[in-house]
Every structure is written in C-alpha cells, then in structure tokens.
Motif scaffolding. Structure first.
Motif, PDB file in Angstrom:
ATOM      1  N   ARG A   8     -25.798 -33.799  25.893  1.00 50.78           N
ATOM      2  CA  ARG A   8     -25.689 -34.451  24.587  1.00 50.78           C
ATOM      3  C   ARG A   8     -26.813 -35.452  24.333  1.00 50.78           C
ATOM      4  NH1 ARG A   8     -20.638 -36.950  22.298  1.00 50.78           N
ATOM      5  NH2 ARG A   8     -21.854 -36.506  20.419  1.00 50.78           N
ATOM      6  N   GLN A   9     -27.350 -36.044  25.388  1.00 50.92           N
ATOM      7  CA  GLN A   9     -28.361 -37.076  25.207  1.00 50.92           C
ATOM      8  C   GLN A   9     -29.682 -36.653  25.845  1.00 50.92           C
ATOM      9  OE1 GLN A   9     -26.073 -41.273  24.910  1.00 50.92           O
ATOM     10  NE2 GLN A   9     -26.328 -40.567  27.018  1.00 50.92           N
ATOM     11  N   LEU A  10     -30.769 -37.112  25.227  1.00 55.61           N
ATOM     12  CA  LEU A  10     -32.106 -36.780  25.717  1.00 55.61           C
ATOM     13  C   LEU A  10     -32.976 -38.032  25.696  1.00 55.61           C
ATOM     14  CD1 LEU A  10     -34.408 -34.704  26.445  1.00 55.61           C
ATOM     15  CD2 LEU A  10     -34.792 -34.514  23.968  1.00 55.61           C
ATOM     16  N   ILE A  11     -33.599 -38.339  26.830  1.00 53.30           N
ATOM     17  CA  ILE A  11     -34.590 -39.406  26.903  1.00 53.30           C
ATOM     18  C   ILE A  11     -35.954 -38.755  27.096  1.00 53.30           C
ATOM     19  CG2 ILE A  11     -35.386 -41.463  28.121  1.00 53.30           C
ATOM     20  CD1 ILE A  11     -32.488 -41.795  29.151  1.00 53.30           C
ATOM     21  N   VAL A  12     -36.853 -39.000  26.176  1.00 48.37           N
ATOM     22  CA  VAL A  12     -38.217 -38.482  26.260  1.00 48.37           C
ATOM     23  C   VAL A  12     -39.142 -39.631  26.650  1.00 48.37           C
ATOM     24  CG1 VAL A  12     -40.176 -37.564  24.967  1.00 48.37           C
ATOM     25  CG2 VAL A  12     -37.888 -36.639  24.578  1.00 48.37           C
ATOM     26  N   TYR A  13     -39.846 -39.461  27.764  1.00 51.20           N
ATOM     27  CA  TYR A  13     -40.901 -40.427  28.084  1.00 51.20           C
ATOM     28  C   TYR A  13     -42.211 -39.858  27.567  1.00 51.20           C
ATOM     29  CZ  TYR A  13     -44.104 -43.586  30.322  1.00 51.20           C
ATOM     30  OH  TYR A  13     -45.104 -44.499  30.521  1.00 51.20           O
ATOM     31  N   HIS A  14     -42.823 -40.581  26.639  1.00 50.74           N
ATOM     32  CA  HIS A  14     -44.111 -40.183  26.068  1.00 50.74           C
ATOM     33  C   HIS A  14     -45.192 -40.513  27.089  1.00 50.74           C
ATOM     34  CE1 HIS A  14     -42.205 -39.594  22.156  1.00 50.74           C
ATOM     35  NE2 HIS A  14     -41.678 -40.804  22.263  1.00 50.74           N
ATOM     36  N   PHE A  15     -45.592 -39.525  27.855  1.00 46.47           N
ATOM     37  CA  PHE A  15     -46.531 -39.698  28.964  1.00 46.47           C
ATOM     38  C   PHE A  15     -47.952 -39.559  28.431  1.00 46.47           C
ATOM     39  CE2 PHE A  15     -46.797 -39.360  33.712  1.00 46.47           C
ATOM     40  CZ  PHE A  15     -48.176 -39.276  33.812  1.00 46.47           C
ATOM     41  N   MET A  16     -48.700 -40.638  28.525  1.00 48.56           N
ATOM     42  CA  MET A  16     -50.079 -40.662  28.020  1.00 48.56           C
ATOM     43  C   MET A  16     -50.972 -39.777  28.879  1.00 48.56           C
ATOM     44  SD  MET A  16     -52.434 -44.055  27.636  1.00 48.56           S
ATOM     45  CE  MET A  16     -54.194 -43.981  27.316  1.00 48.56           C
ATOM     46  N   ASP A  49     -53.601 -41.393  22.620  1.00 44.10           N
ATOM     47  CA  ASP A  49     -52.181 -41.386  22.942  1.00 44.10           C
ATOM     48  C   ASP A  49     -51.767 -42.734  23.511  1.00 44.10           C
ATOM     49  OD1 ASP A  49     -52.163 -38.727  22.229  1.00 44.10           O
ATOM     50  OD2 ASP A  49     -52.407 -37.997  24.275  1.00 44.10           O
ATOM     51  N   GLY A  50     -50.524 -43.088  23.288  1.00 45.95           N
ATOM     52  CA  GLY A  50     -49.937 -44.266  23.903  1.00 45.95           C
ATOM     53  C   GLY A  50     -48.762 -43.843  24.768  1.00 45.95           C
ATOM     54  N   HIS A  51     -48.083 -44.824  25.337  1.00 46.69           N
ATOM     55  CA  HIS A  51     -46.900 -44.497  26.116  1.00 46.69           C
ATOM     56  C   HIS A  51     -45.682 -45.116  25.434  1.00 46.69           C
ATOM     57  CE1 HIS A  51     -46.953 -48.652  27.448  1.00 46.69           C
ATOM     58  NE2 HIS A  51     -45.759 -48.465  27.981  1.00 46.69           N
ATOM     59  N   GLY A  52     -44.521 -44.613  25.780  1.00 41.90           N
ATOM     60  CA  GLY A  52     -43.288 -45.134  25.212  1.00 41.90           C
ATOM     61  C   GLY A  52     -42.132 -44.227  25.611  1.00 41.90           C
ATOM     62  N   ALA A  53     -40.971 -44.526  25.085  1.00 42.08           N
ATOM     63  CA  ALA A  53     -39.792 -43.697  25.354  1.00 42.08           C
ATOM     64  C   ALA A  53     -38.980 -43.574  24.072  1.00 42.08           C
ATOM     65  CB  ALA A  53     -38.935 -44.306  26.457  1.00 42.08           C
ATOM     66  N   SER A  54     -38.452 -42.387  23.829  1.00 42.52           N
ATOM     67  CA  SER A  54     -37.607 -42.142  22.662  1.00 42.52           C
ATOM     68  C   SER A  54     -36.313 -41.490  23.115  1.00 42.52           C
ATOM     69  CB  SER A  54     -38.319 -41.242  21.643  1.00 42.52           C
ATOM     70  OG  SER A  54     -39.437 -41.899  21.075  1.00 42.52           O
ATOM     71  N   VAL A  55     -35.239 -41.830  22.427  1.00 43.10           N
ATOM     72  CA  VAL A  55     -33.910 -41.336  22.794  1.00 43.10           C
ATOM     73  C   VAL A  55     -33.333 -40.540  21.635  1.00 43.10           C
ATOM     74  CG1 VAL A  55     -31.596 -41.976  23.566  1.00 43.10           C
ATOM     75  CG2 VAL A  55     -33.582 -43.352  24.271  1.00 43.10           C
ATOM     76  N   PHE A  56     -32.701 -39.423  21.982  1.00 40.67           N
ATOM     77  CA  PHE A  56     -32.124 -38.527  20.991  1.00 40.67           C
ATOM     78  C   PHE A  56     -30.686 -38.182  21.373  1.00 40.67           C
ATOM     79  CE2 PHE A  56     -36.669 -37.936  21.180  1.00 40.67           C
ATOM     80  CZ  PHE A  56     -37.061 -37.939  19.848  1.00 40.67           C
ATOM     81  N   LEU A  57     -29.883 -37.914  20.353  1.00 41.66           N
ATOM     82  CA  LEU A  57     -28.493 -37.505  20.540  1.00 41.66           C
ATOM     83  C   LEU A  57     -28.288 -36.173  19.832  1.00 41.66           C
ATOM     84  CD1 LEU A  57     -25.556 -38.376  21.474  1.00 41.66           C
ATOM     85  CD2 LEU A  57     -25.277 -39.237  19.127  1.00 41.66           C
ATOM     86  N   GLY A 106     -41.596 -52.211  26.908  1.00 39.55           N
ATOM     87  CA  GLY A 106     -40.208 -51.752  26.818  1.00 39.55           C
ATOM     88  C   GLY A 106     -39.760 -50.849  27.959  1.00 39.55           C
ATOM     89  N   PRO A 107     -40.543 -49.808  28.292  1.00 36.03           N
ATOM     90  CA  PRO A 107     -40.127 -48.914  29.379  1.00 36.03           C
ATOM     91  C   PRO A 107     -40.169 -49.546  30.764  1.00 36.03           C
ATOM     92  CG  PRO A 107     -41.671 -47.814  27.891  1.00 36.03           C
ATOM     93  CD  PRO A 107     -41.699 -49.271  27.568  1.00 36.03           C
ATOM     94  N   GLU A 108     -40.653 -50.795  30.845  1.00 34.90           N
ATOM     95  CA  GLU A 108     -40.777 -51.465  32.134  1.00 34.90           C
ATOM     96  C   GLU A 108     -39.431 -51.606  32.849  1.00 34.90           C
ATOM     97  OE1 GLU A 108     -41.775 -55.970  32.977  1.00 34.90           O
ATOM     98  OE2 GLU A 108     -43.604 -54.916  32.355  1.00 34.90           O
TER      99      GLU A 108
END
Length: 243
Positions: free
Chosen positions: A68-76, A179-187, A203-205
């Motif tokens: 049901r849940q997805l965490i995407v780490y935007h990997f630079m 590109d940058g780094h970050g994390a996004s969450v989806f449901l 934030g991802p720290e």
C-alpha cells in the motif's frame, strides 16, 4: 577536537540526568512532527510514468510491489561518471533489512534519472539489494522536483523557487539539468496513487543510521555527508564523485 572534561561519577550522573530531560523534550517534539506528517493531505498523481528496472519497463503502481505504501529515494546520478552520488551512496549503505518495511505494507525503492544499464553496473559494484529504477526519459524527476530544467518546469528545490534559492546563495542546487536528492512517499488505494510527502536537503538524514550511532559518541559525526567515500574505496585517495 577538545575532549570532554573529566569529572566524578556523581557529577557525571547529575549532568546526564539533566540532558535526559532535554532528550525527552526532543523525542516528544519529534513524535508531534511525525503525527503532523501523517496528517498531511494527499494529492492524486498520474500513474502513466514509465520506469525501467531489473524486470524491464514498469509503471508507478508496479513500484509498490503489491503493497500500500511506497517510499522513493531520489538517488542523484553523477552524469558522465557511471556512478551514483557519493552522499546518496552513503545513505543507501545505511538501509537495513527490507523485510521489516515489507511487513508494514511499505516498499522502498531508488529512482535515478540515468540509463538503467549504468544503474545496474553501479548497483552490482555496491552490492545493494534495494530495488532501483531508471526514470530516464520520463517527467517523474521534474514533477517531484528532483531535477530542475527551466525548459521543462519552473525551478524549485526544497520548496524554494529560483528567486529564493538565489537570495540564499543556493542556486547551485537547482542548476539546469542537474539532479538533486530527496525522498517522496506515495499511498496506493486500489488503482489510484497519491503523493503524501516529499523531503529534500537534510530531510532524508533521519535514515542515516551511521550518523545516529556517531551522535551517541564524544567525537560526533566527524565528517560532513559528502565527505564519506564509496564504501569500496576506503584507504584510497578517492572522492565521493558528488559535486
């Protein structure tokens, strides 16, 4: 670095108890922030994005792997080097056994705007088991502000527009085609997919367990995040490959 002063056991205990109260305050504040994060509204997103992974072409719903849940780490990805960002690599080195996330109906994946063949080679070198997908050729990175290009969309990084970034001396974070780094969450709710959260910068720290361990010690973190080398280059005069 100056070492802590030497005191008696009773003096140490008194100061430790005083610090414990501050630690409890931080824990309560963190719990409140986590609750507020869970209470954020969500936005339905287009599911037509196309990614490439180990099994070929897939869509955004496929990244959930049935959960049901997805965490995407935007990997630079560092263009022209065949390598991912050293700081992002440091973060992924800290990922634990994914079965614990899976048991909580949550999938973690990496996404990079790079040809999958390059990703696959680097992933093999690093020995990682985290699913990793290429968003090369799609708008995914741009729509979730992991890549900036004024020809595609207005510049934004960490919820700051171009003028704000420039005024803070941070415009390098949003250079064109960078590109940058970050994390996004989806449901996922049936066939519908919703975006619930994204975080950038430091934030991802929170998932950097090496930092969490070092924060317990007198010498602390010792290195900034981009000063950690690729784990297979310790002992070499190698940089992180992140600029």
């Amino acid at each position: 670095m100056e070492l802590p002063r030497v005191v008696s056991r009773d003096e140490w205990r008194a100061e430790r108890v005083a610090l414990l109260e501050k630690e409890k305050e931080v824990t309560r504040a963190r719990d409140a922030v986590n609750a507020a994060r869970r209470g954020l509204p969500m936005v339905e997103v287009d599911t037509e994005y196309v990614f490439e992974g180990a099994g070929g072409k897939v869509g955004l719903p496929d990244l959930f792997e049935g959960r049901r849940q997805l965490i995407v780490y935007h990997f630079m990805w560092v263009k022209g080097t065949g390598q991912g960002c050293g700081s992002c690599s440091f973060l992924v080195d800290n990922v634990g056994d994914l079965r614990h996330l899976h048991a909580c109906d949550t999938t973690l994946v990496l996404v990079s705007r790079a040809p999958y063949a390059e990703i696959e080679r680097f992933k093999g070198r690093m020995g990682w088991g985290v699913p990793w997908y290429s968003s090369h050729g799609s708008d995914f990175n741009y729509d979730f502000h992991a890549t900036n290009d004024e020809a595609v969309a207005p510049v934004e990084y960490n919820y700051m527009d171009k003028a704000t970034l420039e005024s803070k001396g941070l415009l390098f974070l949003a250079a064109d085609d960078q590109d940058g780094h970050g994390a996004s969450v989806f449901l996922r709710d049936g066939e519908r997919v919703f975006h619930t959260y994204s975080t950038f910068g430091r934030g991802p720290e929170t998932v950097l367990t090496t930092y969490n361990y070092l924060d317990l010690t007198p010498l602390g973190r010792q290195r900034y995040v981009n000063e950690f080398p690729y784990h297979d280059t310790y002992g070499e005069d190698a940089g992180t490959g992140c600029h």
